[in-house]
Design a protein around this motif. Structure first.
Motif, PDB file in Angstrom:
ATOM      1  N   ASN A  29       1.025  -1.219   0.195  1.00 13.32           N
ATOM      2  CA  ASN A  29      -0.110   0.094  -0.098  1.00 13.32           C
ATOM      3  C   ASN A  29       0.857   1.450  -0.080  1.00 13.32           C
ATOM      4  N   ASP A  30       0.379   2.539   0.365  1.00 15.56           N
ATOM      5  CA  ASP A  30       1.161   3.533   0.403  1.00 15.56           C
ATOM      6  C   ASP A  30       1.723   3.926   1.362  1.00 15.56           C
ATOM      7  N   SER A  31       1.868   3.049   2.510  1.00 15.50           N
ATOM      8  CA  SER A  31       2.536   3.295   3.841  1.00 15.50           C
ATOM      9  C   SER A  31       3.997   2.992   3.544  1.00 15.50           C
ATOM     10  N   ASP A  32       4.896   3.573   4.335  1.00 16.93           N
ATOM     11  CA  ASP A  32       6.164   3.291   4.318  1.00 16.93           C
ATOM     12  C   ASP A  32       6.635   1.884   5.026  1.00 16.93           C
ATOM     13  N   GLU A  33       7.163   1.057   4.552  1.00 12.68           N
ATOM     14  CA  GLU A  33       7.326  -0.359   4.838  1.00 12.68           C
ATOM     15  C   GLU A  33       9.053  -0.584   5.092  1.00 12.68           C
ATOM     16  N   PRO A  34       9.447   0.001   6.182  1.00 10.32           N
ATOM     17  CA  PRO A  34      10.970  -0.203   6.576  1.00 10.32           C
ATOM     18  C   PRO A  34      11.207  -1.709   6.892  1.00 10.32           C
ATOM     19  N   VAL A  35      10.235  -2.458   7.096  1.00 13.69           N
ATOM     20  CA  VAL A  35      10.544  -4.005   7.270  1.00 13.69           C
ATOM     21  C   VAL A  35      11.098  -4.571   5.963  1.00 13.69           C
ATOM     22  N   LEU A  36      10.908  -3.953   4.949  1.00 14.98           N
ATOM     23  CA  LEU A  36      11.133  -4.646   3.502  1.00 14.98           C
ATOM     24  C   LEU A  36      12.659  -4.267   3.128  1.00 14.98           C
ATOM     25  N   GLN A  37      13.268  -5.317   2.506  1.00 12.42           N
ATOM     26  CA  GLN A  37      14.437  -4.822   1.931  1.00 12.42           C
ATOM     27  C   GLN A  37      14.297  -4.371   0.491  1.00 12.42           C
ATOM     28  N   ASP A  38      15.222  -4.104   0.154  1.00 10.74           N
ATOM     29  CA  ASP A  38      15.180  -3.570  -1.469  1.00 10.74           C
ATOM     30  C   ASP A  38      15.040  -4.804  -2.359  1.00 10.74           C
ATOM     31  N   THR A  39      15.790  -5.722  -2.010  1.00 10.18           N
ATOM     32  CA  THR A  39      16.169  -7.127  -2.849  1.00 10.18           C
ATOM     33  C   THR A  39      16.193  -8.345  -1.884  1.00 10.18           C
ATOM     34  N   TYR A  40      15.870  -9.376  -2.340  1.00  7.21           N
ATOM     35  CA  TYR A  40      16.072 -10.627  -1.601  1.00  7.21           C
ATOM     36  C   TYR A  40      16.861 -11.437  -2.348  1.00  7.21           C
TER      37      TYR A  40
END
Length: 176
Positions: free
Chosen positions: A99-110
């Motif tokens: 969604n449009d929220s920030d997601e600091p838990v995500l990495q740019d790549t895996y």
């Protein structure tokens, strides 16, 4: 059972909400050692600084069962790049911004190959009616990269501030 399980709560949640206490009790009754840690920094703090805290706080091995809900499920992707697990179940999980929220838990790549290599069994449970976009398309994106099992339900976010979800029998059945 003799296994250890770690249940990671979702963004803004804690160990006492939704189905987490119920599942912990069910697993303990089966002889499993269970941790349901509280991580207020989950999806608030950047994953680069948050992940080392989680890695240091727990022991992971090829007998560990990991369960994550929402932001906790996204956290499992970063964990599984680095540690082994017998089984990982990602409930309302996602690998890109849902969604449009920030997601600091995500990495740019895996490193999808590393995740596959570290985990014995991967299960993705998503809902077509997820209000945050953690839907079956997110589950499919992870399934397409990692294989495993994808389960699609019509169960909202599987627990939320406005969705009582105190028990989750499917999870109890899925955990070996």
């Amino acid at each position: 059972m003799g296994r250890r399980a770690i249940i990671f709560h979702g963004t803004g949640a804690g160990p006492g909400v939704a189905w987490y206490p119920w599942l912990a009790k069910r697993l303990e009754e089966r002889g499993c050692s269970v941790e349901v840690p509280h991580y207020p920094g989950l999806n608030v703090e950047p994953i680069a600084t948050f992940l080392p805290q989680v890695l240091a706080a727990h022991r992971f091995d090829d007998e560990t069962v990991l369960v994550g809900h929402s932001g906790g499920a996204a956290l499992l992707l970063a964990l599984l790049e680095r540690v082994p697990a017998a089984q990982a179940i990602l409930v309302a999980g996602y690998c890109t911004r849902p969604n449009d929220s920030d997601e600091p838990v995500l990495q740019d790549t895996y490193d999808w190959e590393a995740i596959r290599a570290h985990c014995g069994e991967l299960i993705f449970i998503n809902s077509r009616q997820d209000p945050y976009g953690c839907d079956e398309h997110q589950g499919r994106a992870m399934f397409d990269r990692l294989g495993g099992t994808q389960i699609v339900r019509d169960d909202g976010h599987f627990g939320d501030w406005n969705q009582v979800y105190d028990e989750f029998p499917l999870l109890d059945r899925l955990i070996r």
